[in-house]
Motif scaffolding. Structure first.
Motif, PDB file in Angstrom:
ATOM      1  N   THR A  88      62.295  14.808   5.408  1.00 37.72           N
ATOM      2  CA  THR A  88      63.758  14.903   5.498  1.00 37.72           C
ATOM      3  C   THR A  88      64.234  14.850   6.951  1.00 37.72           C
ATOM      4  N   ILE A  89      63.285  14.877   7.905  1.00 37.54           N
ATOM      5  CA  ILE A  89      63.633  14.835   9.323  1.00 37.54           C
ATOM      6  C   ILE A  89      63.832  13.390   9.764  1.00 37.54           C
ATOM      7  N   GLU A  90      64.950  13.142  10.418  1.00 36.50           N
ATOM      8  CA  GLU A  90      65.222  11.816  10.975  1.00 36.50           C
ATOM      9  C   GLU A  90      64.494  11.631  12.303  1.00 36.50           C
ATOM     10  N   SER A  91      64.624  12.644  13.198  1.00 36.09           N
ATOM     11  CA  SER A  91      63.990  12.543  14.514  1.00 36.09           C
ATOM     12  C   SER A  91      64.095  13.876  15.243  1.00 36.09           C
ATOM     13  N   PRO A  92      63.261  14.063  16.271  1.00 33.95           N
ATOM     14  CA  PRO A  92      63.461  15.225  17.146  1.00 33.95           C
ATOM     15  C   PRO A  92      64.752  15.027  17.946  1.00 33.95           C
ATOM     16  N   THR A  93      65.332  16.111  18.415  1.00 30.36           N
ATOM     17  CA  THR A  93      66.528  16.044  19.249  1.00 30.36           C
ATOM     18  C   THR A  93      66.475  17.192  20.247  1.00 30.36           C
ATOM     19  N   ILE A  94      67.514  17.346  21.025  1.00 29.13           N
ATOM     20  CA  ILE A  94      67.574  18.440  21.986  1.00 29.13           C
ATOM     21  C   ILE A  94      68.835  19.249  21.734  1.00 29.13           C
ATOM     22  N   VAL A  95      68.654  20.552  21.515  1.00 27.29           N
ATOM     23  CA  VAL A  95      69.771  21.495  21.410  1.00 27.29           C
ATOM     24  C   VAL A  95      69.438  22.631  22.365  1.00 27.29           C
ATOM     25  N   ILE A  96      70.293  22.846  23.343  1.00 29.04           N
ATOM     26  CA  ILE A  96      70.021  23.827  24.393  1.00 29.04           C
ATOM     27  C   ILE A  96      71.152  24.851  24.455  1.00 29.04           C
ATOM     28  N   HIS A  97      70.811  26.081  24.795  1.00 29.82           N
ATOM     29  CA  HIS A  97      71.840  27.111  24.945  1.00 29.82           C
ATOM     30  C   HIS A  97      72.659  26.807  26.201  1.00 29.82           C
ATOM     31  N   HIS A  98      73.958  26.982  26.103  1.00 26.69           N
ATOM     32  CA  HIS A  98      74.876  26.686  27.200  1.00 26.69           C
ATOM     33  C   HIS A  98      74.462  27.386  28.483  1.00 26.69           C
ATOM     34  N   ASP A  99      73.981  28.624  28.387  1.00 26.81           N
ATOM     35  CA  ASP A  99      73.598  29.385  29.586  1.00 26.81           C
ATOM     36  C   ASP A  99      72.363  28.806  30.267  1.00 26.81           C
ATOM     37  N   SER A 100      71.619  27.940  29.582  1.00 28.67           N
ATOM     38  CA  SER A 100      70.436  27.314  30.179  1.00 28.67           C
ATOM     39  C   SER A 100      70.789  26.070  30.992  1.00 28.67           C
ATOM     40  N   LEU A 101      72.020  25.611  30.874  1.00 25.22           N
ATOM     41  CA  LEU A 101      72.464  24.443  31.632  1.00 25.22           C
ATOM     42  C   LEU A 101      72.781  24.864  33.070  1.00 25.22           C
ATOM     43  N   PRO A 102      72.602  23.970  34.026  1.00 27.86           N
ATOM     44  CA  PRO A 102      72.990  24.295  35.413  1.00 27.86           C
ATOM     45  C   PRO A 102      74.464  24.696  35.483  1.00 27.86           C
ATOM     46  N   LYS A 103      74.802  25.547  36.418  1.00 29.15           N
ATOM     47  CA  LYS A 103      76.141  26.142  36.502  1.00 29.15           C
ATOM     48  C   LYS A 103      77.284  25.117  36.457  1.00 29.15           C
ATOM     49  N   LYS A 104      77.183  24.032  37.177  1.00 34.41           N
ATOM     50  CA  LYS A 104      78.269  23.040  37.213  1.00 34.41           C
ATOM     51  C   LYS A 104      77.901  21.781  36.427  1.00 34.41           C
ATOM     52  N   PHE A 105      77.117  21.952  35.380  1.00 38.11           N
ATOM     53  CA  PHE A 105      76.683  20.807  34.576  1.00 38.11           C
ATOM     54  C   PHE A 105      77.881  20.157  33.896  1.00 38.11           C
ATOM     55  N   PRO A 106      78.039  18.838  34.037  1.00 40.31           N
ATOM     56  CA  PRO A 106      79.178  18.156  33.403  1.00 40.31           C
ATOM     57  C   PRO A 106      78.919  17.952  31.900  1.00 40.31           C
ATOM     58  N   LEU A 107      79.564  18.766  31.069  1.00 41.59           N
ATOM     59  CA  LEU A 107      79.346  18.686  29.620  1.00 41.59           C
ATOM     60  C   LEU A 107      79.656  17.310  29.048  1.00 41.59           C
ATOM     61  N   ASP A 108      80.541  16.580  29.708  1.00 48.82           N
ATOM     62  CA  ASP A 108      80.866  15.239  29.217  1.00 48.82           C
ATOM     63  C   ASP A 108      79.657  14.318  29.228  1.00 48.82           C
ATOM     64  N   SER A 109      78.653  14.616  30.049  1.00 50.73           N
ATOM     65  CA  SER A 109      77.455  13.773  30.051  1.00 50.73           C
ATOM     66  C   SER A 109      76.675  13.904  28.741  1.00 50.73           C
ATOM     67  N   LEU A 110      76.948  14.950  27.955  1.00 49.74           N
ATOM     68  CA  LEU A 110      76.281  15.124  26.661  1.00 49.74           C
ATOM     69  C   LEU A 110      76.879  14.229  25.569  1.00 49.74           C
ATOM     70  N   ARG A 111      78.005  13.608  25.854  1.00 49.00           N
ATOM     71  CA  ARG A 111      78.634  12.742  24.845  1.00 49.00           C
ATOM     72  C   ARG A 111      77.774  11.527  24.532  1.00 49.00           C
ATOM     73  N   PHE A 112      76.818  11.246  25.390  1.00 50.82           N
ATOM     74  CA  PHE A 112      75.941  10.091  25.211  1.00 50.82           C
ATOM     75  C   PHE A 112      74.526  10.592  24.941  1.00 50.82           C
ATOM     76  N   GLY A 113      73.779   9.829  24.207  1.00 48.80           N
ATOM     77  CA  GLY A 113      72.414  10.244  23.909  1.00 48.80           C
ATOM     78  C   GLY A 113      72.362  11.200  22.739  1.00 48.80           C
ATOM     79  N   ASP A 114      71.293  11.936  22.676  1.00 54.33           N
ATOM     80  CA  ASP A 114      71.042  12.793  21.515  1.00 54.33           C
ATOM     81  C   ASP A 114      70.846  14.238  21.963  1.00 54.33           C
ATOM     82  N   HIS A 115      71.818  14.770  22.685  1.00 54.31           N
ATOM     83  CA  HIS A 115      71.744  16.124  23.209  1.00 54.31           C
ATOM     84  C   HIS A 115      72.922  16.938  22.687  1.00 54.31           C
TER      85      HIS A 115
END
Length: 123
Positions: A88-115
Motif C-alpha cells: 500500500t506504500i507508494e514511496s518513502p518521503t520526508i516529514v520533519i518537525h518544524h523545530d528541526s528546520l534551520p531557524k530562517k529556513f524558507p518554508l516556501d522551498s518545501l512547495r517543491f519536491g516531496d518534503h
C-alpha cells in the motif's frame, strides 16, 4: 513474524523503521502520509507495517492562529495507528518537525519536491 529495520518496496525503494512514507490514495486525492513504527514479514511471506498517521489540515478541525495561511506542506502527527501491507506504500518521503528546520529556513522551498513538515500533534 520476523521483524526488520528496513524492507524493500516492489519499486526497489527501501523503507526504514521510523521513516515517513506516502500511501496510495484514490485518484485525484493527495497521498496519505504516515510514519512506519514497525515492520515485519509474516510466516506466509507477506510484508506488513504498523503506521502512525499524519493528517493534512483539511482532515482536522485545526485552523491557523492569527489568520495565518496554512502552508500546503504542513501536516499534523496523529495518535492514530494501524497495520497495512507494504504494497500500500507508494514511496518513502520526508516529514520533519518544524523545530528541526534551520531557524530562517524558507518554508516556501518545501512547495517543491516531496518534503513535508509538522509543528504539532493532532489528537
Amino acid at each position: 513474524k520476523r521483524y526488520h529495520n528496513k524492507l524493500k518496496l516492489p519499486s526497489g525503494e527501501i523503507v526504514t523503521c521510523f521513516g515517513a512514507v506516502r500511501f496510495f490514495a484514490p485518484k485525484g486525492q493527495p497521498p496519505f502520509l504516515g510514519k512506519v513504527t514497525s515492520m515485519w514479514v509474516e510466516e506466509d511471506g507477506l510484508k506488513r507495517i504498523r503506521v502512525q498517521w499524519f493528517f493534512r489540515p483539511y482532515q482536522t478541525s485545526v485552523r491557523p492562529p492569527n489568520g495565518r495561511e496554512q502552508h500546503p506542506r504542513e501536516v499534523f502527527l496523529s495518535d492514530e495507528f494501524d497495520e497495512n501491507f507494504v504494497t500500500t506504500i507508494e514511496s518513502p518521503t520526508i516529514v520533519i518537525h518544524h523545530d528541526s528546520l534551520p531557524k530562517k529556513f524558507p518554508l516556501d522551498s518545501l512547495r517543491f519536491g516531496d518534503h513535508y513538515f509538522y509543528r504539532c500533534k493532532y489528537s
